[in-house]
Design a protein around this motif. Structure first.
Motif, PDB file in Angstrom:
ATOM      1  N   GLY A  92       1.631   6.938  -6.731  1.00  0.00           N
ATOM      2  CA  GLY A  92       0.446   7.664  -7.163  1.00  0.00           C
ATOM      3  C   GLY A  92      -0.691   6.784  -7.646  1.00  0.00           C
ATOM      4  O   GLY A  92      -1.597   7.248  -8.334  1.00  0.00           O
ATOM      5  N   ILE A  93      -0.646   5.522  -7.284  1.00  0.00           N
ATOM      6  CA  ILE A  93      -1.725   4.594  -7.630  1.00  0.00           C
ATOM      7  C   ILE A  93      -2.818   4.781  -6.577  1.00  0.00           C
ATOM      8  O   ILE A  93      -2.529   4.937  -5.411  1.00  0.00           O
ATOM      9  CB  ILE A  93      -1.209   3.143  -7.644  1.00  0.00           C
ATOM     10  CG1 ILE A  93      -0.079   3.005  -8.652  1.00  0.00           C
ATOM     11  CG2 ILE A  93      -2.329   2.160  -7.955  1.00  0.00           C
ATOM     12  CD1 ILE A  93       0.712   1.731  -8.512  1.00  0.00           C
ATOM     13  N   GLY A  94      -4.057   4.757  -6.980  1.00  0.00           N
ATOM     14  CA  GLY A  94      -5.161   5.020  -6.061  1.00  0.00           C
ATOM     15  C   GLY A  94      -5.477   3.868  -5.137  1.00  0.00           C
ATOM     16  O   GLY A  94      -6.551   3.275  -5.226  1.00  0.00           O
ATOM     17  N   PHE A  95      -4.560   3.528  -4.249  1.00  0.00           N
ATOM     18  CA  PHE A  95      -4.764   2.452  -3.279  1.00  0.00           C
ATOM     19  C   PHE A  95      -4.136   2.879  -1.968  1.00  0.00           C
ATOM     20  O   PHE A  95      -2.978   3.308  -1.938  1.00  0.00           O
ATOM     21  CB  PHE A  95      -4.117   1.153  -3.777  1.00  0.00           C
ATOM     22  CG  PHE A  95      -4.457  -0.054  -2.949  1.00  0.00           C
ATOM     23  CD1 PHE A  95      -5.577  -0.807  -3.239  1.00  0.00           C
ATOM     24  CD2 PHE A  95      -3.662  -0.433  -1.882  1.00  0.00           C
ATOM     25  CE1 PHE A  95      -5.904  -1.924  -2.481  1.00  0.00           C
ATOM     26  CE2 PHE A  95      -3.967  -1.540  -1.118  1.00  0.00           C
ATOM     27  CZ  PHE A  95      -5.096  -2.289  -1.423  1.00  0.00           C
ATOM     28  N   ARG A  96      -4.895   2.788  -0.867  1.00  0.00           N
ATOM     29  CA  ARG A  96      -4.397   3.204   0.450  1.00  0.00           C
ATOM     30  C   ARG A  96      -4.691   2.166   1.507  1.00  0.00           C
ATOM     31  O   ARG A  96      -5.761   1.565   1.517  1.00  0.00           O
ATOM     32  CB  ARG A  96      -5.088   4.491   0.888  1.00  0.00           C
ATOM     33  CG  ARG A  96      -4.533   5.727   0.273  1.00  0.00           C
ATOM     34  CD  ARG A  96      -5.117   6.913   0.948  1.00  0.00           C
ATOM     35  NE  ARG A  96      -4.690   6.902   2.359  1.00  0.00           N
ATOM     36  CZ  ARG A  96      -4.887   7.920   3.160  1.00  0.00           C
ATOM     37  NH1 ARG A  96      -5.490   8.984   2.759  1.00  0.00           N
ATOM     38  NH2 ARG A  96      -4.477   7.850   4.410  1.00  0.00           N
ATOM     39  N   VAL A  97      -3.739   1.997   2.396  1.00  0.00           N
ATOM     40  CA  VAL A  97      -3.930   1.196   3.599  1.00  0.00           C
ATOM     41  C   VAL A  97      -3.619   2.128   4.762  1.00  0.00           C
ATOM     42  O   VAL A  97      -2.511   2.643   4.873  1.00  0.00           O
ATOM     43  CB  VAL A  97      -2.994  -0.041   3.622  1.00  0.00           C
ATOM     44  CG1 VAL A  97      -3.200  -0.841   4.886  1.00  0.00           C
ATOM     45  CG2 VAL A  97      -3.212  -0.896   2.397  1.00  0.00           C
ATOM     46  N   ASP A  98      -4.608   2.358   5.621  1.00  0.00           N
ATOM     47  CA  ASP A  98      -4.508   3.377   6.668  1.00  0.00           C
ATOM     48  C   ASP A  98      -4.030   2.829   8.004  1.00  0.00           C
ATOM     49  O   ASP A  98      -4.701   2.987   9.012  1.00  0.00           O
ATOM     50  CB  ASP A  98      -5.857   4.069   6.862  1.00  0.00           C
ATOM     51  CG  ASP A  98      -6.281   4.874   5.656  1.00  0.00           C
ATOM     52  OD1 ASP A  98      -5.408   5.383   4.953  1.00  0.00           O
ATOM     53  OD2 ASP A  98      -7.501   4.976   5.435  1.00  0.00           O
ATOM     54  N   GLY A  99      -2.896   2.174   8.040  1.00  0.00           N
ATOM     55  CA  GLY A  99      -2.344   1.735   9.310  1.00  0.00           C
ATOM     56  C   GLY A  99      -2.290   0.229   9.462  1.00  0.00           C
ATOM     57  O   GLY A  99      -2.714  -0.541   8.597  1.00  0.00           O
ATOM     58  N   PHE A 100      -1.759  -0.175  10.626  1.00  0.00           N
ATOM     59  CA  PHE A 100      -1.526  -1.592  10.867  1.00  0.00           C
ATOM     60  C   PHE A 100      -2.818  -2.378  11.090  1.00  0.00           C
ATOM     61  O   PHE A 100      -2.929  -3.516  10.645  1.00  0.00           O
ATOM     62  CB  PHE A 100      -0.582  -1.785  12.062  1.00  0.00           C
ATOM     63  CG  PHE A 100      -0.230  -3.212  12.292  1.00  0.00           C
ATOM     64  CD1 PHE A 100       0.724  -3.830  11.508  1.00  0.00           C
ATOM     65  CD2 PHE A 100      -0.868  -3.958  13.278  1.00  0.00           C
ATOM     66  CE1 PHE A 100       1.057  -5.166  11.702  1.00  0.00           C
ATOM     67  CE2 PHE A 100      -0.549  -5.292  13.484  1.00  0.00           C
ATOM     68  CZ  PHE A 100       0.411  -5.894  12.690  1.00  0.00           C
ATOM     69  N   GLY A 106       0.813  -1.213   0.000  1.00  0.00           N
ATOM     70  CA  GLY A 106       0.000   0.000   0.000  1.00  0.00           C
ATOM     71  C   GLY A 106       0.844   1.259   0.000  1.00  0.00           C
ATOM     72  O   GLY A 106       0.530   2.229  -0.693  1.00  0.00           O
ATOM     73  N   ASN A 107       1.941   1.258   0.764  1.00  0.00           N
ATOM     74  CA  ASN A 107       2.838   2.422   0.791  1.00  0.00           C
ATOM     75  C   ASN A 107       3.536   2.622  -0.549  1.00  0.00           C
ATOM     76  O   ASN A 107       3.717   3.751  -0.999  1.00  0.00           O
ATOM     77  CB  ASN A 107       3.859   2.293   1.918  1.00  0.00           C
ATOM     78  CG  ASN A 107       3.243   2.507   3.275  1.00  0.00           C
ATOM     79  OD1 ASN A 107       2.186   3.121   3.396  1.00  0.00           O
ATOM     80  ND2 ASN A 107       3.876   1.982   4.305  1.00  0.00           N
ATOM     81  N   ILE A 108       3.952   1.536  -1.182  1.00  0.00           N
ATOM     82  CA  ILE A 108       4.577   1.635  -2.504  1.00  0.00           C
ATOM     83  C   ILE A 108       3.569   2.181  -3.506  1.00  0.00           C
ATOM     84  O   ILE A 108       3.891   3.064  -4.317  1.00  0.00           O
ATOM     85  CB  ILE A 108       5.131   0.266  -2.952  1.00  0.00           C
ATOM     86  CG1 ILE A 108       6.325  -0.135  -2.083  1.00  0.00           C
ATOM     87  CG2 ILE A 108       5.532   0.295  -4.427  1.00  0.00           C
ATOM     88  CD1 ILE A 108       6.802  -1.570  -2.290  1.00  0.00           C
ATOM     89  N   ALA A 109       2.346   1.671  -3.470  1.00  0.00           N
ATOM     90  CA  ALA A 109       1.311   2.142  -4.393  1.00  0.00           C
ATOM     91  C   ALA A 109       1.015   3.620  -4.169  1.00  0.00           C
ATOM     92  O   ALA A 109       0.863   4.378  -5.130  1.00  0.00           O
ATOM     93  CB  ALA A 109       0.041   1.315  -4.208  1.00  0.00           C
ATOM     94  N   GLU A 110       0.953   4.036  -2.923  1.00  0.00           N
ATOM     95  CA  GLU A 110       0.696   5.437  -2.625  1.00  0.00           C
ATOM     96  C   GLU A 110       1.843   6.324  -3.091  1.00  0.00           C
ATOM     97  O   GLU A 110       1.625   7.409  -3.624  1.00  0.00           O
ATOM     98  CB  GLU A 110       0.470   5.604  -1.121  1.00  0.00           C
ATOM     99  CG  GLU A 110      -0.343   6.806  -0.771  1.00  0.00           C
ATOM    100  CD  GLU A 110      -0.759   6.816   0.695  1.00  0.00           C
ATOM    101  OE1 GLU A 110      -1.162   7.879   1.148  1.00  0.00           O
ATOM    102  OE2 GLU A 110      -0.669   5.769   1.362  1.00  0.00           O
ATOM    103  N   ALA A 111       3.073   5.846  -2.929  1.00  0.00           N
ATOM    104  CA  ALA A 111       4.240   6.615  -3.383  1.00  0.00           C
ATOM    105  C   ALA A 111       4.275   6.739  -4.903  1.00  0.00           C
ATOM    106  O   ALA A 111       4.755   7.746  -5.433  1.00  0.00           O
ATOM    107  CB  ALA A 111       5.524   5.961  -2.879  1.00  0.00           C
TER     108      ALA A 111
END
Length: 126
Positions: free
Chosen positions: A87-95, A80-85
Motif C-alpha cells: 500500500g505504499i504509493g509507488f508503481r511500476v507499470d510493466g517491464f 514496485g510490486n512489493i511496495a504496491e502490495a
C-alpha cells in the motif's frame, strides 16, 4: 550506519529521478514513498539479486553483461510490486518502464556514488 543512510538517500534520489524521466510508467506519491521503496529496493538487491545473478551467469557471459540490465529491471519491478502490495504509493507499470528506470537508476547511482565516498574509501584511494 552512516554509509547505509547515504546509500539509502542515493537510491531514493535515483528512484525519484527515474520516476521523473520515465514519466507515467513509474509513479510515486511523495518522497516518503520513495524513501520506503529505496529501502525495499536495497533489500531486494541485497538478497535476491545475487541469487538471480548466479542463476543467470551463463546468460550474462553470453550477452557480455547486457543481461544485467534485465536483472536491474526485474529488481525494480519486484520492488514496485512489493511496495504496491504494502500500500505504499509507488508503481511500476510493466517491464518497459522498469527497464528504462533500472538503467537510469544504475547511471545515477554510479555517478552519485563516485562523488559521495566515505573517509575509509578516500584513505584507501590515496
Amino acid at each position: 550506519m552512516t554509509r547505509f543512510i547515504i546509500r539509502l538517500l542515493i537510491n531514493a534520489l535515483a528512484l525519484g529521478i527515474a520516476a521523473q524521466l520515465v514519466g507515467p510508467g513509474i509513479s510515486y506519491d511523495g518522497w516518503q514513498a520513495v524513501l520506503i521503496v529505496a529501502f525495499i529496493f536495497g533489500l531486494v538487491n541485497a538478497v535476491i539479486r545475487p541469487i538471480l545473478t548466479l542463476l543467470t551467469c551463463p546468460l550474462i557471459i553470453l550477452t557480455l553483461g547486457i543481461f544485467t540490465l534485465v536483472i536491474n529491471a526485474l529488481m525494480l519491478l519486484l520492488a514496485g510490486n512489493i511496495a504496491e502490495a504494502l500500500g505504499i504509493g509507488f508503481r511500476v507499470d510493466g517491464f518497459g518502464p522498469a527497464f528504462f528506470g533500472g538503467l537510469i537508476i544504475s547511471i545515477v547511482s554510479f555517478f552519485l556514488s563516485v562523488f559521495v565516498r566515505d573517509d575509509a574509501e578516500r584513505t584507501r584511494a590515496a
